[in-house]
Write a protein that holds these residues in place. Structure first.
Motif, PDB file in Angstrom:
ATOM      1  N   ASN A  72       0.827  -1.194   0.000  1.00  0.00           N
ATOM      2  CA  ASN A  72       0.000   0.000   0.000  1.00  0.00           C
ATOM      3  C   ASN A  72       0.857   1.237   0.000  1.00  0.00           C
ATOM      4  OD1 ASN A  72       0.441   0.964   2.767  1.00  0.00           O
ATOM      5  ND2 ASN A  72      -0.650  -0.893   3.376  1.00  0.00           N
ATOM      6  N   ILE A  73       0.277   2.292  -0.513  1.00  0.00           N
ATOM      7  CA  ILE A  73       0.936   3.596  -0.508  1.00  0.00           C
ATOM      8  C   ILE A  73      -0.065   4.575   0.082  1.00  0.00           C
ATOM      9  CG2 ILE A  73       1.961   5.423  -1.903  1.00  0.00           C
ATOM     10  CD1 ILE A  73       2.598   3.331  -4.019  1.00  0.00           C
ATOM     11  N   ILE A  74       0.303   5.212   1.157  1.00  0.00           N
ATOM     12  CA  ILE A  74      -0.588   6.184   1.788  1.00  0.00           C
ATOM     13  C   ILE A  74       0.153   7.519   1.844  1.00  0.00           C
ATOM     14  CG2 ILE A  74      -1.944   6.726   3.854  1.00  0.00           C
ATOM     15  CD1 ILE A  74      -2.777   4.083   2.740  1.00  0.00           C
ATOM     16  N   THR A  75      -0.462   8.570   1.339  1.00  0.00           N
ATOM     17  CA  THR A  75       0.204   9.869   1.405  1.00  0.00           C
ATOM     18  C   THR A  75      -0.774  10.935   1.880  1.00  0.00           C
ATOM     19  OG1 THR A  75      -0.381  10.668  -0.797  1.00  0.00           O
ATOM     20  CG2 THR A  75       1.555   9.248  -0.639  1.00  0.00           C
ATOM     21  N   GLY A  76      -0.214  12.001   2.397  1.00  0.00           N
ATOM     22  CA  GLY A  76      -1.011  13.156   2.782  1.00  0.00           C
ATOM     23  C   GLY A  76      -0.226  14.408   2.491  1.00  0.00           C
ATOM     24  N   ASN A  77      -0.925  15.433   2.050  1.00  0.00           N
ATOM     25  CA  ASN A  77      -0.262  16.691   1.748  1.00  0.00           C
ATOM     26  C   ASN A  77      -1.196  17.818   2.192  1.00  0.00           C
ATOM     27  OD1 ASN A  77       1.831  18.300   0.261  1.00  0.00           O
ATOM     28  ND2 ASN A  77       0.004  18.889  -0.890  1.00  0.00           N
ATOM     29  N   PHE A  78      -0.678  18.709   3.001  1.00  0.00           N
ATOM     30  CA  PHE A  78      -1.522  19.766   3.564  1.00  0.00           C
ATOM     31  C   PHE A  78      -0.886  21.111   3.278  1.00  0.00           C
ATOM     32  CE2 PHE A  78      -1.305  15.996   6.173  1.00  0.00           C
ATOM     33  CZ  PHE A  78      -2.582  15.503   5.985  1.00  0.00           C
ATOM     34  N   GLN A  79      -1.716  22.035   2.918  1.00  0.00           N
ATOM     35  CA  GLN A  79      -1.201  23.357   2.586  1.00  0.00           C
ATOM     36  C   GLN A  79      -2.067  24.418   3.233  1.00  0.00           C
ATOM     37  OE1 GLN A  79      -0.238  24.032  -1.573  1.00  0.00           O
ATOM     38  NE2 GLN A  79      -1.006  26.107  -1.415  1.00  0.00           N
ATOM     39  N   GLN A  80      -1.425  25.452   3.675  1.00  0.00           N
ATOM     40  CA  GLN A  80      -2.111  26.503   4.417  1.00  0.00           C
ATOM     41  C   GLN A  80      -1.604  27.835   3.900  1.00  0.00           C
ATOM     42  OE1 GLN A  80      -1.645  25.054   8.434  1.00  0.00           O
ATOM     43  NE2 GLN A  80      -2.127  27.105   9.144  1.00  0.00           N
ATOM     44  N   ASN A  81      -2.496  28.704   3.481  1.00  0.00           N
ATOM     45  CA  ASN A  81      -2.023  29.996   2.995  1.00  0.00           C
ATOM     46  C   ASN A  81      -3.092  31.077   3.153  1.00  0.00           C
ATOM     47  OD1 ASN A  81      -2.605  28.133   0.325  1.00  0.00           O
ATOM     48  ND2 ASN A  81      -3.552  30.140   0.217  1.00  0.00           N
ATOM     49  N   PRO A  82      -2.681  32.343   3.167  1.00  0.00           N
ATOM     50  CA  PRO A  82      -3.660  33.431   3.226  1.00  0.00           C
ATOM     51  C   PRO A  82      -4.306  33.602   1.856  1.00  0.00           C
ATOM     52  CG  PRO A  82      -1.441  34.319   3.083  1.00  0.00           C
ATOM     53  CD  PRO A  82      -1.303  32.823   3.179  1.00  0.00           C
ATOM     54  N   PRO A  83      -5.372  34.422   1.755  1.00  0.00           N
ATOM     55  CA  PRO A  83      -5.995  34.623   0.446  1.00  0.00           C
ATOM     56  C   PRO A  83      -4.979  35.204  -0.528  1.00  0.00           C
ATOM     57  CG  PRO A  83      -7.016  36.059   2.084  1.00  0.00           C
ATOM     58  CD  PRO A  83      -6.022  35.218   2.795  1.00  0.00           C
ATOM     59  N   ASP A  84      -5.126  34.829  -1.774  1.00  0.00           N
ATOM     60  CA  ASP A  84      -4.167  35.264  -2.782  1.00  0.00           C
ATOM     61  C   ASP A  84      -4.552  36.630  -3.322  1.00  0.00           C
ATOM     62  OD1 ASP A  84      -2.335  35.554  -4.696  1.00  0.00           O
ATOM     63  OD2 ASP A  84      -2.971  33.860  -5.919  1.00  0.00           O
ATOM     64  N   ILE A  85      -3.809  37.639  -2.932  1.00  0.00           N
ATOM     65  CA  ILE A  85      -4.112  38.974  -3.452  1.00  0.00           C
ATOM     66  C   ILE A  85      -2.980  39.484  -4.320  1.00  0.00           C
ATOM     67  CG2 ILE A  85      -5.623  39.671  -1.579  1.00  0.00           C
ATOM     68  CD1 ILE A  85      -3.168  41.167  -0.447  1.00  0.00           C
ATOM     69  N   SER A  86      -1.991  38.609  -4.524  1.00  0.00           N
ATOM     70  CA  SER A  86      -0.793  39.107  -5.200  1.00  0.00           C
ATOM     71  C   SER A  86      -1.092  39.592  -6.610  1.00  0.00           C
ATOM     72  CB  SER A  86       0.258  38.021  -5.235  1.00  0.00           C
ATOM     73  OG  SER A  86      -0.250  36.920  -5.930  1.00  0.00           O
ATOM     74  N   ASN A  87      -2.055  38.957  -7.295  1.00  0.00           N
ATOM     75  CA  ASN A  87      -2.312  39.370  -8.666  1.00  0.00           C
ATOM     76  C   ASN A  87      -2.724  40.824  -8.743  1.00  0.00           C
ATOM     77  OD1 ASN A  87      -1.557  37.052  -9.832  1.00  0.00           O
ATOM     78  ND2 ASN A  87      -3.601  36.150  -9.852  1.00  0.00           N
ATOM     79  N   SER A  88      -3.567  41.243  -7.810  1.00  0.00           N
ATOM     80  CA  SER A  88      -4.008  42.635  -7.872  1.00  0.00           C
ATOM     81  C   SER A  88      -2.850  43.571  -7.579  1.00  0.00           C
ATOM     82  CB  SER A  88      -5.166  42.870  -6.907  1.00  0.00           C
ATOM     83  OG  SER A  88      -4.720  42.734  -5.583  1.00  0.00           O
ATOM     84  N   LEU A  89      -1.861  43.096  -6.855  1.00  0.00           N
ATOM     85  CA  LEU A  89      -0.729  43.962  -6.546  1.00  0.00           C
ATOM     86  C   LEU A  89       0.187  44.155  -7.738  1.00  0.00           C
ATOM     87  CD1 LEU A  89       0.331  42.631  -3.038  1.00  0.00           C
ATOM     88  CD2 LEU A  89      -1.242  44.470  -3.584  1.00  0.00           C
ATOM     89  N   PHE A  90       0.171  43.206  -8.643  1.00  0.00           N
ATOM     90  CA  PHE A  90       1.159  43.271  -9.714  1.00  0.00           C
ATOM     91  C   PHE A  90       0.552  43.524 -11.084  1.00  0.00           C
ATOM     92  CE2 PHE A  90       3.363  41.060  -6.358  1.00  0.00           C
ATOM     93  CZ  PHE A  90       4.544  41.784  -6.334  1.00  0.00           C
ATOM     94  N   ILE A  91      -0.740  43.785 -11.129  1.00  0.00           N
ATOM     95  CA  ILE A  91      -1.346  44.053 -12.421  1.00  0.00           C
ATOM     96  C   ILE A  91      -0.763  45.324 -13.015  1.00  0.00           C
ATOM     97  CG2 ILE A  91      -3.485  44.836 -13.507  1.00  0.00           C
ATOM     98  CD1 ILE A  91      -4.896  42.758 -11.757  1.00  0.00           C
TER      99      ILE A  91
END
Lengths: 546, 1116
Positions: free
Chosen positions: B456-475
């Motif tokens: 068997n192969i069991i994996t887990g991947n967890f990611q945590q981040n704030p809302p993505d506002i970077s696009n509006s900053l770099f338009i």
């Protein structure tokens, strides 16, 4: 043996899978195959046509876009159309063409599938066919008024067959419209008082008004007068509310003057864009002032005693050191000058020095330059668009703070397409053309003038009455998308007529030019979109656009 | 029985040996044994008894002995010969040795062979495998490179390690061995992972690149994900990282060009046998990556393989006799943007430029000389009232990137395990854009009986981040420097009304709260059954579950003009907004396949047949409200107004049958055929099934007899050819179905349900098909230089396109039809050179690829269709996204030029230009300078023609050095937007410092024209905005040191290596924009539905970043 059992287990997992494993369906939509199988679904499909009708590029932009193309309003940046730069490839032309046909396609589907459908209740089916025929007629009318003779499609048509269709003549198109509206008149109820939840659906009166308007546009004056006059008698009970402004009050919708409007509510996707397009930044929803009122409209109004408003003593910019100083003189001049004007002027337009209850429940005053007065107290300056333009703003169709709503694109004010005052003026025009001035014509026009608190007219020649009716249309209907079609059918658009001619310089209220408006002769008919001619060799182009 | 015989024989030898002690001298070189026997006889008087038959193949012996006992002399003399002796009285009897009995060795006779395995520089190789030849007894080396294995003295041992040449050594009774493995230049025996199995590289007939991820250079790079790790490692594989945003920094991969006009031009990614997202796995868990490039190698994946296939294999345990090795690998680095615009941060410069732009456009200037002088003076002391803000400095800070992975790996004959947990904290280079990732992996297999293995192969991947506002900053460019940052209160631009619209980027960041949590779990159960030798039946069930849970809130924060003390409030009158969304994806895959391998004589046949089915289900819902009662709360119930919800789902299913035949004759002539039949829910039942065959053949010319004379120079040559058909179903899940969806309305003020058709539908749509022809050769020269060369022709037809239809059908998008065609042709070269100079080992690799991309058929020969923003267009005969532009001749310097042109009869459709403006070329020669297509031309290279990479690997003693660089050539990008438009917005925007050099009557620039306000005479789609996007980037430079055993063994550490790494540090480019890698090609292929049509080409984006890191890798 154990091996075989194991292999058997795995194989049974596989073969245990269902035969319809590969059949998946969209989860938020239903198949076209069942849409015409019940009253409920068929009604929803017709509701969907209304939903599309309200869409921005269908009829959602009808009032503001045709207004700025017409004599009553303008886009201060000068649109391609207004500057005479439109070609057969201009995207707006294709939109006006294809979106109408998009609705027609939906109507054709509905009409073909509802008519004689044994799964539907006959009464429901009759009404639904009436509604869709009315809407189809309304779309074809808009196309006919814009492009002349049309490709007439009256049934579901596979895409492959649409590459070779030909245009019918203007006369044939008119006959098609008359048939659709006549059918709709027969099928539709006068109102929905017996089933109020259906209020907002097309009525017999709406179809009657469009039938009359079709004859009017065809200049069949007698027939137009005859059909329009029916709306002034039972079973119809249309009237004119005493207060002009109340006709456009969202709290007074479905008043006696409304013959056909699109229902709007303050809910995403179900309101109108009028606030956004007509209103300014100082409104609660921060409009964009896509369209502003023209000097031509302002100049049609008289004082309430009937005298002309003389603006020759307007202060001149060159006599003042700065715009600020000029503004301090100009605004009081406007207030003084238009104090006693036709009441409808102030109901329609926010004149310099006028106030409106805007964002934050503050009274904003139309001042200039905006930037210098943005923070005045009381009465901060009313900001129109993003810039410091000296434009006449629209009060009509805009929701002040007392009627504030949340979504800019979803004003709750219904989009009005046919109201009784318009019908009266159409009738007056037709009747005058057919048989000359008569007292009932004066009565109708004066009924309308009463709401502006301006004197009655009487004793005019046929030509003068024609002119008076036209001027009355300008005063009564500005910003409603009607006058663009009027000046085209009157063949005045391509002239330099000071009110109705569209070859002129458009000025702001400080008399600075925005741009030069150009209306070439060929604009009396829009071009068939260039792409259509490429796809379909059987199509002919309108004169001047070849 | 056998035991006793051998025992007696040994005993006898020992007894008899005692009696003879006469000494002999022997000194011979390459002398037949008989001659040596004669010499012994001469010295000792002993007779020899043998037959000529016995000595027939004894050969010659070199021997040099002084005064040794007779017995030793005989031992030495017969060593290595198939002979033995006994001494009977004064006669030496020579006999042939009994034949070796390979199986069933007697335990008593086994000896413990131990030893160490090192590389050529003396570094121990941990995890190398030691196998007794002909048996399945194996062990692996520990972290000191040591091994012990019980072996028969006659056994041969096989030593192997990934990336090194395998060796075979006979035990010959020795109990201690010291093995040195050489790094492979081209290990033709290397097992390459291919679809549903492995294949020795020597036997490959398709075009496959293989990348070893376990090498120390890969495990020491600060790699944020697997996709970006592939940059520069495979010829013909274009890897573009469009954005450095930690929330979305996956690279876009295109194998052999862009093969479709629709979304889904990315390769199929298979992780341990099932499709997956390569960016969810920890790069440290990856063992190897195979990139299947031609139809022969990828046709086994049929309808999803048209864009190539990437096979990722993760680490597994192996038999290490129960020993578990623990490993820690971690690094910490600082990150900084690779390349930014130089923006004006000195406000007096900004004011001068605004004035200049307004002067150019005949608009009153915003800043008086006094105002500028005031700012110049006072900004020296008062940064609040007179700021010179550099907004890039405010929102971008060097930041930390850290990663830790701990793993346990090992096993015994029955149970093998690899188990790891990892953590990565990438703070990003922009404020509040960081991402934390956690993951675990457990790869386990268990051999229950000889014929059954479970795993068997069991994996887990967890990611945590704030809302993505970077696009509006770099338009756009950031705010003008005239805006002060923060003084307890956020500032607004302070310049007399003009700049009140300028935002405050810090405020924009602080106005956003929220968090997105993503969880990904995969689980796979499998069984391998071996009912008869050579036949393996594998069955597996795989589940992949993705859950994303996000909330966000927008708070309106006030801003203040510090000079006038006026507050500016914006935002909804209903206060803060709040949203929450959930979505979930489940993917289930069932595989069942059997492999059978059999050799008879010179023929080897391998057969594979299998079944696969996959189901994918997606659901989501989201809700939002206005009027959040407190900014400390984050639930929808804490808000009052305007509730809005939405939710739905999608699904697709595939079902497939596949098979493969491999045949080889004398291991010289190779042949392979694949066939896959795929059924997909994305097509109507009539068009549902597609069949995708492929054929390939190879000839190993260097194995032919006639090659012998050449083999000292060209030691290996294989010629390959393949052809196959692949499919692409990368379209919407329901595109063929005619459906009615919501089109609501209200009657009487009450909302009612409405339905309307959502699309114009063509129910006959079917697969896009790609035919790939490939010719290749694998060559090895002087055993030092290996070379792989491939030529391919990849023709995609039946590409779904929305062929235009008459407007009388309405405004809905035209239905898709299988009509368009795209062709990619190219050449790939992959060369590797290996040399040892004393203790220095050198490996140099070079990759190069050339690809031409053409739209063959689209909407007609003359149709040039704009796609996406900017000048990107699609037209027949040109690459996807060719630029359709006006050509700039030069910048007009003098009014005389214009007057002269006018006198020659030239006219301008729009405004007549003046000095400082572009003079465009009159492309059609009609003496009218037009702004429309009549004066436009198609030009530029929207897709790089050349991709190349170089890597160098050096090792000396405990030190190692690695560098990898890659680049593209013949590549153009379009600059634009506010940042480059030359049609400026005045008010809210900062400008490039470069613009200070724009044309003025005093500074007659020949490179930057006049900049205008609301006037596009110098902007729009012209070739001034095409900038060469060629770049050469040093991806990584790494220096490592492996600590000597003497130092670390006391701490019970078996191996320790420290390393420093510079990632993305150096770049060479003439590009005028931010970073030539950002956007463009990647955006052109984003699978956002718009596909290549959505190429935004020029908008600025979150900058890529470079990393300087330090790391440690220890095992115990």
């Amino acid at each position: 043996m154990k091996k075989l059992i194991l292999i058997g287990c795995i194989l049974s997992v596989i073969t245990g899978c269902k035969k319809d494993f590969l059949d998946t369906r969209p989860q938020a939509a239903i198949s076209s195959s069942i849409i015409w199988s019940s009253d409920d679904y068929a009604t929803m499909a017709v509701n969907g046509i209304y939903g599309n009708f309200l869409g921005e590029r269908y009829f959602g932009d009808y009032t503001w876009r045709y207004s700025l193309w017409g004599p009553d309003a303008l886009d201060y940046g000068g649109s391609t159309m207004e500057q005479g730069r439109m070609t057969a490839s201009t995207r707006d032309i294709w939109r006006k063409y294809a979106y109408m046909y998009g609705l027609i396609r939906l109507c054709n589907d509905a009409i073909a599938n509802i008519t004689d459908n044994p799964k539907l209740t006959p009464e429901v089916a009759q009404r639904l066919v009436g509604e869709t025929k009315f809407i189809r007629g309304f779309c074809y009318f808009n196309l006919w008024a814009s492009f002349g003779g049309l490709i007439l499609i009256d049934k579901p048509t596979p895409i492959q067959e649409t590459y070779t269709l030909t245009r019918s003549s203007s006369e044939e198109t008119q006959q098609f419209l008359i048939k659709d509206f006549t059918d709709a008149i027969a099928a539709l109820p006068v109102d929905y008082s017996t089933s109020p939840s259906n209020t907002g659906r097309a009525t017999k009166g709406a179809a009657q008004a469009m039938l009359g308007k079709t004859y009017l546009y065809a200049e069949n004056w007698a027939k137009a007068a005859e059909e329009l006059e029916k709306l002034m008698h039972p079973p119809y009970s249309y009237g004119l509310p005493a207060d002009y402004a109340s006709v456009f009050d969202p709290d007074n919708e479905r008043n006696s003057e409304i013959i056909w409007d699109m229902e709007c509510i303050d809910y995403p996707g179900l309101g109108s864009e009028q606030d956004f397009r007509y209103g300014g930044r100082s409104l609660p929803v921060s409009g964009w002032s896509q369209t502003v009122a023209s000097w031509a409209v302002v100049n049609t109004y008289t004082n309430q005693d009937g005298s002309a408003i003389d603006i020759s003593d307007m202060p001149k910019r060159e006599n003042y050191a700065s715009e600020y100083d000029y503004g301090l003189v100009l605004i009081p001049w406007y207030q003084q000058k238009y104090k006693n004007a036709d009441k409808r002027l102030h109901d329609n337009i926010i004149m310099p020095g006028d106030t409106i209850l805007g964002n934050g429940n503050l009274q904003y005053m139309m001042k200039w330059p905006y930037g210098d007065h943005a923070n005045d107290n009381p009465y901060p300056a009313y900001q129109l668009d993003n810039s410091d333009k000296a434009s006449f703003g629209w009060r009509k169709f805009t929701m002040d703070a007392a009627h504030g709503h949340v979504n800019r694109e979803d004003s709750p004010l219904n989009l009005i397409f046919i109201r009784f005052a318009d019908v009266l003026l159409q009738w007056a025009e037709a009747k005058n053309e057919a048989s000359g001035p008569s007292s009932d014509i004066y009565d109708a026009v004066n009924m309308i003038r009463d709401r502006g608190h301006v004197p009655h007219i009487s004793g005019l020649s046929k030509d003068d009455l024609r002119k008076a009716i036209r001027m009355e249309r300008m005063r009564e209907l500005p910003g409603e998308g009607q006058l663009f079609f009027d000046v085209r059918r009157w063949k005045l658009a391509a002239t330099t007529d000071p009110i109705f001619g569209l070859n002129r310089v458009e000025n702001d209220f400080t008399m600075r030019p925005y741009f030069t408006s150009v209306f070439p002769e060929k604009y009396y008919l829009f071009p068939i979109p260039q792409d259509e001619l490429i796809f379909n060799k059987n199509l002919t182009q309108n004169p001047g656009w070849e | 029985m056998k035991f006793s015989v051998i025992f007696l024989f040994v005993a006898c030898m020992q007894v008899t040996a005692k009696g003879y002690s006469q000494q002999v001298d022997l000194s011979f070189t390459s002398t037949p044994v008989t001659k040596i026997f004669k010499s012994i006889k001469k010295q000792t008087g002993y007779d020899f008894l043998f037959t000529d038959e016995m000595l027939r193949d004894a050969g010659s012996v070199s021997i040099s002995l002084k005064k040794v006992p007779l017995q030793s002399a005989l031992d030495e003399c017969l060593k290595g010969l198939p002979l033995e002796y006994t001494i009977f009285e004064k006669t030496i009897v020579i006999k042939r040795k009994p034949p070796v009995q390979p199986l069933n060795p007697d335990p008593v006779l086994l000896i413990n062979v131990s030893g160490t395995i090192t590389d050529e520089t003396g570094n121990p190789l941990a995890g190398a495998s030691v196998k007794i030849k002909g048996s399945n007894k194996t062990t692996i080396t520990n972290e000191k490179g040591e091994f012990t294995i019980a072996a028969n003295p006659d056994d041969k041992l096989e030593f192997s390690f990934i990336g090194y040449q395998s060796q075979e050594i006979a035990v010959n009774g020795r109990s201690s061995l010291s093995i040195v493995l050489k790094i492979v230049v081209q290990d033709i025996d290397e097992a390459i992972v291919v679809g549903y199995g492995t294949q020795k590289k020597v036997n490959l007939t398709g075009a496959v690149s293989s990348i070893n991820f376990e090498s120390k250079e890969m495990t020491s790079r600060p790699l944020v994900n697997v996709s970006t790790a592939l940059e520069g490692l495979s010829a013909g594989t274009a890897v573009i990282q469009a954005s450095g945003n930690p929330q979305n920094n996956n690279a876009t991969i295109n194998i052999r060009g862009i093969g479709t006009l629709n979304g889904g031009s990315e390769p199929l990614v298979i992780i341990d046998g099932q499709p997956g997202d390569m960016n969810t796995i920890n790069p440290m868990d990856v063992a190897s990556v195979s990139i299947l490039k031609d139809a022969a190698s990828s046709a086994i994946y049929g309808s999803r393989a048209a864009n190539g296939v990437i096979l990722i294999t993760t680490k597994t345990g192996s038999n290490s006799e129960g020993k578990i090795t623990f490993n820690y690998n971690g690094y910490a680095g600082t990150t900084a943007p690779t390349r930014l615009f130089d923006i004006i941060s000195y406000t007096p410069d900004y004011m001068e430029l605004v004035n200049r732009i307004q002067r150019n456009s005949g608009v009153a200037e915003a800043f008086t000389p006094e105002r500028i002088a005031e700012w110049t003076e006072k900004s020296k002391t008062d940064p609040v009232l007179y700021p010179n803000t550099n907004w890039y400095d405010v929102i971008m800070k060097p930041n930390l990137l850290t990663s830790h992975t701990i793993s346990a790996r090992g096993g015994n004959e029955k149970l093998n395990i690899y188990s790891a947990i990892g953590y990565q904290d990438n703070n990003g280079v922009v404020l509040r854009s960081g991402v934390k990732r956690y993951n675990f992996r457990n790869n386990l297999s268990y051999k229950i009986t000889d014929w059954l293995k479970l795993g068997n192969i069991i994996t887990g991947n967890f990611q945590q981040n704030p809302p993505d506002i970077s696009n509006s900053l770099f338009i756009v460019y950031p705010n003008p420097s005239i805006t002060p940052v923060y003084n307890g209160i956020y500032g607004v631009a302070m310049s007399g009304g003009l700049d009140t619209q300028a935002g405050n980027l810090l405020e924009e960041i602080d106005e956003q709260r929220g968090e997105t949590k993503k969880q990904n779990y995969t689980g796979k159960l499998y069984a391998v059954i071996t009912p008869i030798a050579g036949l393996n039946i594998t069955g597996s069930y795989f589940l992949d579950k993705n859950i994303s849970d996000a909330w966000g809130s927008y708070i309106s924060l006030p801003r203040k003009n510090f000079q006038t003390d006026v507050f500016l409030t914006t935002g909804s009158p209903y206060g803060s907004s709040i949203y929450r969304s959930f979505n979930k994806t489940d993917r289930q895959v069932v595989d069942l396949y059997a492999e059978y391998q059999k050799s008879f004589g010179s023929h080897t046949v391998k057969l594979l047949a299998g079944y696969n089915q996959e189901q994918w289900d997606y659901t989501y819902f989201s809700g939002s409200k206005l009027g959040l009662v407190s900014n400390d709360l984050n639930s929808l119930d804490a808000a009052a107004f305007q509730p809005q919800t939405s939710g739905s789902g999608e699904a697709y299913r595939t079902r497939s049958y596949f098979g493969r035949i491999n045949y080889s004759f004398e291991n010289k002539y190779l042949f392979e055929a694949n066939l896959r039949a795929d059924g997909s829910s994305r097509f109507s039942p009539e068009n549902r099934w597609g069949t995708f065959p492929s054929f390939s053949a190879g000839w190993i010319a260097s194995k032919e007899n006639f090659w012998r004379s050449l083999s000292s120079t060209i030691d290996f040559l294989k010629i390959r050819a393949s052809w196959g058909k692949l499919g692409n179903n990368g379209i919407g899940n329901y595109a063929w179905q005619d459906v009615y969806g919501a089109s609501n309305y209200s009657f009487n003020g009450v909302q009612v349900q409405g339905l309307a058709p959502q699309y114009l539908v063509n129910s006959d749509i079917s697969w896009e098909t790609t035919d790939v022809t490939n010719f290749g050769a694998d060559i090895s020269l002087f055993n030092k230089l290996s070379l792989t060369v491939d030529y391919y022709d990849k023709f995609t037809h039946g590409i779904l396109a929305d062929m235009p239809i008459p407007g009388v059908n309405g405004p809905l998008d035209p239905p898709l039809v299988n009509a368009a065609e795209v062709r990619n042709k190219g050449i790939e070269v992959d060369a590797k050179f290996h040399e040892n100079i004393g203790k220095l080992s050198v490996v140099i690799g070079v990759l190069g690829a050339y690809n031409t991309n053409r739209i063959i058929k689209y909407k007609g020969p003359d149709v040039i269709e704009n796609h996406g923003s900017g000048a990107s267009s699609w037209t027949e005969g040109k690459p996807i996204g060719i630029f359709y532009v006006r050509e700039v001749d030069h910048i007009i310097q003098d009014q005389k030029e214009i007057d002269q042109l006018i006198s020659q009869g030239y006219t301008w459709q729009d405004a007549t230009p003046g000095p400082g403006d572009f003079l465009y070329k009159d492309a059609n020669g009609d003496k009218i300078f037009q702004t429309d297509e009549t004066d436009m031309v198609l030009k530029g290279h929207p897709i790089p023609l050349y991709n190349y990479a170089v890597n160098i690997n050096l090792a000396y003693g405990g030190f190692d050095f690695y560098a990898l660089a890659n680049g593209v050539a013949k590549y153009d990008k379009q600059l634009g937007g506010y940042s480059e438009g030359l049609n400026a917005m005045v008010g809210g925007y900062g400008y490039a410092k470069r613009w200070l050099d724009s044309w003025t009557p005093e500074n007659k620039s020949t490179t930057i024209p006049k900049i205008y306000l609301n006037d596009d005479r110098n902007s729009g789609d012209n070739d001034y905005f095409l900038s060469p996007g060629d770049y050469f980037r040093i991806r990584t430079i790494q220096l490592g040191y492996t600590l000597p055993q003497s130092l670390i063994s006391k701490a019970k550490i078996s191996r320790a290596r420290i390393y420093i790494n510079l990632e993305n540090y150096f770049q060479f480019t003439k590009y005028r924009g931010m970073d030539p890698e950002t956007n463009n090609l990647a955006a052109a292929n984003s699978a956002d539905g718009g596909g290549a049509s959505s190429a935004p080409n020029y908008t600025n984006t979150y900058p890529l970043f470079k990393t300087a890191s330090f790391g440690l890798n220890i095992s115990f």
